[in-house]
Design a protein around this motif. Structure first.
Motif, mmCIF file in Angstrom:
data_model
loop_
_atom_site.group_PDB
_atom_site.id
_atom_site.type_symbol
_atom_site.label_atom_id
_atom_site.label_comp_id
_atom_site.label_asym_id
_atom_site.label_seq_id
_atom_site.Cartn_x
_atom_site.Cartn_y
_atom_site.Cartn_z
ATOM 1 N N TYR A 122 45.288 -2.066 48.941
ATOM 2 C CA TYR A 122 46.456 -1.142 48.628
ATOM 3 C C TYR A 122 47.773 -1.646 48.196
ATOM 4 O O TYR A 122 48.232 -0.949 47.271
ATOM 5 C CB TYR A 122 46.449 -0.039 49.936
ATOM 6 N N ARG A 123 48.316 -2.475 48.733
ATOM 7 C CA ARG A 123 49.449 -3.070 48.462
ATOM 8 C C ARG A 123 49.683 -3.527 47.097
ATOM 9 O O ARG A 123 50.514 -3.207 46.200
ATOM 10 C CB ARG A 123 49.906 -4.410 49.458
ATOM 11 N N ALA A 124 48.645 -4.234 46.322
ATOM 12 C CA ALA A 124 48.700 -4.717 44.989
ATOM 13 C C ALA A 124 48.431 -3.506 44.243
ATOM 14 O O ALA A 124 49.283 -3.366 43.071
ATOM 15 C CB ALA A 124 47.718 -5.416 44.900
ATOM 16 N N THR A 125 47.761 -2.568 44.541
ATOM 17 C CA THR A 125 47.316 -1.289 43.849
ATOM 18 C C THR A 125 48.755 -0.450 43.554
ATOM 19 O O THR A 125 49.073 0.060 42.700
ATOM 20 C CB THR A 125 46.481 -0.471 44.126
ATOM 21 N N MET A 126 49.529 -0.167 44.746
ATOM 22 C CA MET A 126 50.676 0.452 44.955
ATOM 23 C C MET A 126 51.662 0.023 43.906
ATOM 24 O O MET A 126 52.536 0.721 43.182
ATOM 25 C CB MET A 126 51.243 0.473 46.331
ATOM 26 N N HIS A 127 51.615 -1.496 43.589
ATOM 27 C CA HIS A 127 52.676 -2.020 42.767
ATOM 28 C C HIS A 127 52.002 -2.026 41.329
ATOM 29 O O HIS A 127 52.880 -2.748 40.265
ATOM 30 C CB HIS A 127 53.222 -3.309 43.385
ATOM 31 N N GLY A 128 51.094 -1.436 40.980
ATOM 32 C CA GLY A 128 50.567 -1.551 39.710
ATOM 33 C C GLY A 128 49.839 -2.829 39.386
ATOM 34 O O GLY A 128 49.692 -3.005 38.229
ATOM 35 N N ASN A 129 49.361 -3.620 40.294
ATOM 36 C CA ASN A 129 48.618 -5.015 40.105
ATOM 37 C C ASN A 129 47.375 -4.734 40.365
ATOM 38 O O ASN A 129 46.936 -4.020 41.099
ATOM 39 C CB ASN A 129 49.402 -6.124 40.731
ATOM 40 N N GLU A 130 46.604 -5.808 39.833
ATOM 41 C CA GLU A 130 45.172 -5.801 40.062
ATOM 42 C C GLU A 130 44.943 -6.745 41.445
ATOM 43 O O GLU A 130 45.808 -7.768 41.718
ATOM 44 C CB GLU A 130 44.360 -6.560 39.148
ATOM 45 N N PRO A 131 44.308 -6.312 42.514
ATOM 46 C CA PRO A 131 44.106 -6.958 43.843
ATOM 47 C C PRO A 131 43.577 -8.317 43.757
ATOM 48 O O PRO A 131 42.806 -8.627 42.788
ATOM 49 C CB PRO A 131 43.196 -5.954 44.570
ATOM 50 N N MET B 277 62.491 20.233 56.712
ATOM 51 C CA MET B 277 60.953 20.134 56.486
ATOM 52 C C MET B 277 60.555 19.071 55.381
ATOM 53 O O MET B 277 59.594 18.388 55.559
ATOM 54 C CB MET B 277 60.704 21.710 55.707
ATOM 55 N N ASN B 278 61.405 18.947 54.424
ATOM 56 C CA ASN B 278 61.299 17.887 53.533
ATOM 57 C C ASN B 278 61.433 16.491 54.024
ATOM 58 O O ASN B 278 60.595 15.674 53.770
ATOM 59 C CB ASN B 278 62.307 17.831 52.279
ATOM 60 N N GLN B 279 62.438 16.207 55.039
ATOM 61 C CA GLN B 279 62.657 14.970 55.759
ATOM 62 C C GLN B 279 61.176 15.023 56.648
ATOM 63 O O GLN B 279 60.666 13.593 56.625
ATOM 64 C CB GLN B 279 63.633 14.919 56.725
ATOM 65 N N MET B 280 60.649 15.743 57.156
ATOM 66 C CA MET B 280 59.371 15.664 58.060
ATOM 67 C C MET B 280 58.411 15.407 57.058
ATOM 68 O O MET B 280 57.293 14.279 57.454
ATOM 69 C CB MET B 280 59.074 16.946 58.784
ATOM 70 N N LEU B 281 58.333 15.925 55.982
ATOM 71 C CA LEU B 281 57.143 15.815 54.984
ATOM 72 C C LEU B 281 57.101 14.264 54.387
ATOM 73 O O LEU B 281 56.192 13.466 54.277
ATOM 74 C CB LEU B 281 57.043 16.673 53.889
ATOM 75 N N GLU B 282 58.390 13.919 54.224
ATOM 76 C CA GLU B 282 58.790 12.349 53.644
ATOM 77 C C GLU B 282 58.209 11.485 54.710
ATOM 78 O O GLU B 282 57.569 10.305 54.386
ATOM 79 C CB GLU B 282 60.198 12.348 53.272
ATOM 80 N N GLU B 283 58.542 11.830 55.990
ATOM 81 C CA GLU B 283 58.119 10.803 57.080
ATOM 82 C C GLU B 283 56.338 10.726 57.346
ATOM 83 O O GLU B 283 55.886 9.791 57.336
ATOM 84 C CB GLU B 283 58.613 11.589 58.312
ATOM 85 N N ASN B 284 55.717 11.893 56.855
ATOM 86 C CA ASN B 284 54.238 11.981 56.961
ATOM 87 C C ASN B 284 53.778 11.014 55.857
ATOM 88 O O ASN B 284 52.918 10.234 55.923
ATOM 89 C CB ASN B 284 53.840 13.562 56.573
ATOM 90 N N ILE B 285 54.389 11.240 54.735
ATOM 91 C CA ILE B 285 54.200 10.391 53.386
ATOM 92 C C ILE B 285 54.205 8.711 53.661
ATOM 93 O O ILE B 285 53.327 8.072 53.581
ATOM 94 C CB ILE B 285 54.819 10.533 52.045
ATOM 95 N N GLN B 286 55.308 8.449 54.401
ATOM 96 C CA GLN B 286 55.673 7.069 54.794
ATOM 97 C C GLN B 286 54.646 6.681 55.952
ATOM 98 O O GLN B 286 54.286 5.206 55.832
ATOM 99 C CB GLN B 286 57.140 6.948 55.253
ATOM 100 N N ASP C 224 51.586 7.752 56.074
ATOM 101 C CA ASP C 224 50.043 7.514 55.440
ATOM 102 C C ASP C 224 50.203 6.217 54.713
ATOM 103 O O ASP C 224 49.103 5.245 54.769
ATOM 104 C CB ASP C 224 50.063 8.692 54.834
ATOM 105 N N VAL C 225 51.153 5.873 54.234
ATOM 106 C CA VAL C 225 51.421 4.417 53.298
ATOM 107 C C VAL C 225 51.332 3.394 54.095
ATOM 108 O O VAL C 225 50.711 2.425 53.838
ATOM 109 C CB VAL C 225 52.639 4.714 52.546
ATOM 110 N N ALA C 226 51.908 3.509 55.090
ATOM 111 C CA ALA C 226 51.993 2.420 56.364
ATOM 112 C C ALA C 226 50.611 2.141 56.890
ATOM 113 O O ALA C 226 50.083 0.950 56.964
ATOM 114 C CB ALA C 226 53.165 2.615 57.433
ATOM 115 N N GLU C 227 49.916 3.216 57.129
ATOM 116 C CA GLU C 227 48.736 3.244 57.556
ATOM 117 C C GLU C 227 47.518 2.693 56.652
ATOM 118 O O GLU C 227 46.840 1.857 56.692
ATOM 119 C CB GLU C 227 48.262 4.651 57.984
ATOM 120 N N ARG C 228 47.869 2.989 55.589
ATOM 121 C CA ARG C 228 46.964 2.384 54.442
ATOM 122 C C ARG C 228 47.199 1.061 54.058
ATOM 123 O O ARG C 228 46.314 0.074 53.910
ATOM 124 C CB ARG C 228 47.286 3.262 53.121
#
Length: 111
Positions: A69-78, A47-56, A58-62
């Motif tokens: 999003y990419r800059a924001t995810m790394h803590g930078n200003e876009p 279940m945890n592996q499936m949930l981890e795949e869901n998160i990955q 979602d991130v790829a889709e964003r």
């Protein structure tokens, strides 16, 4: 005392999460794995592996659809270009939404 095994999401305040049958069945609909056939401990891991795949996913889709999003995810200003791209994208989505509303109200349109 911290645990150095398993996914962090399986623990809530130090307790391991046990997933109910409905949660397992719901996740199985979205994945090719049959987690119900696993032993209880392995079922939690699956279940945890499936949930981890869901998160990955979602991130790829964003990453694909949100220029900032990419800059924001790394803590930078876009960058200025990414902000402009995001604004253009929002304007285009709004324009398409308005056009869709107009065409949906036309008489004789099949729905």
């Amino acid at each position: 005392m911290s645990n150095n095994h398993g996914f962090a999401r399986i623990y809530e305040q130090g307790d391991q999460v046990n997933y109910g049958r409905s949660n397992v069945a719901n996740e199985e609909r979205h994945h090719t794995r049959n987690a119900e056939g696993y032993r209880p401990k392995d079922q939690n891991k699956a279940m945890n592996q499936m949930l981890e795949e869901n998160i990955q996913d979602d991130v790829a889709e964003r990453y694909k659809h949100d220029p900032t999003y990419r800059a924001t995810m790394h803590g930078n200003e876009p960058s200025k270009g990414a902000k402009i791209d995001a604004e253009i994208q929002r304007e285009e989505e709004e324009l398409l939404r308005r056009k869709q509303e107009k065409t949906d109200s036309l008489p004789g349109k099949k729905q």
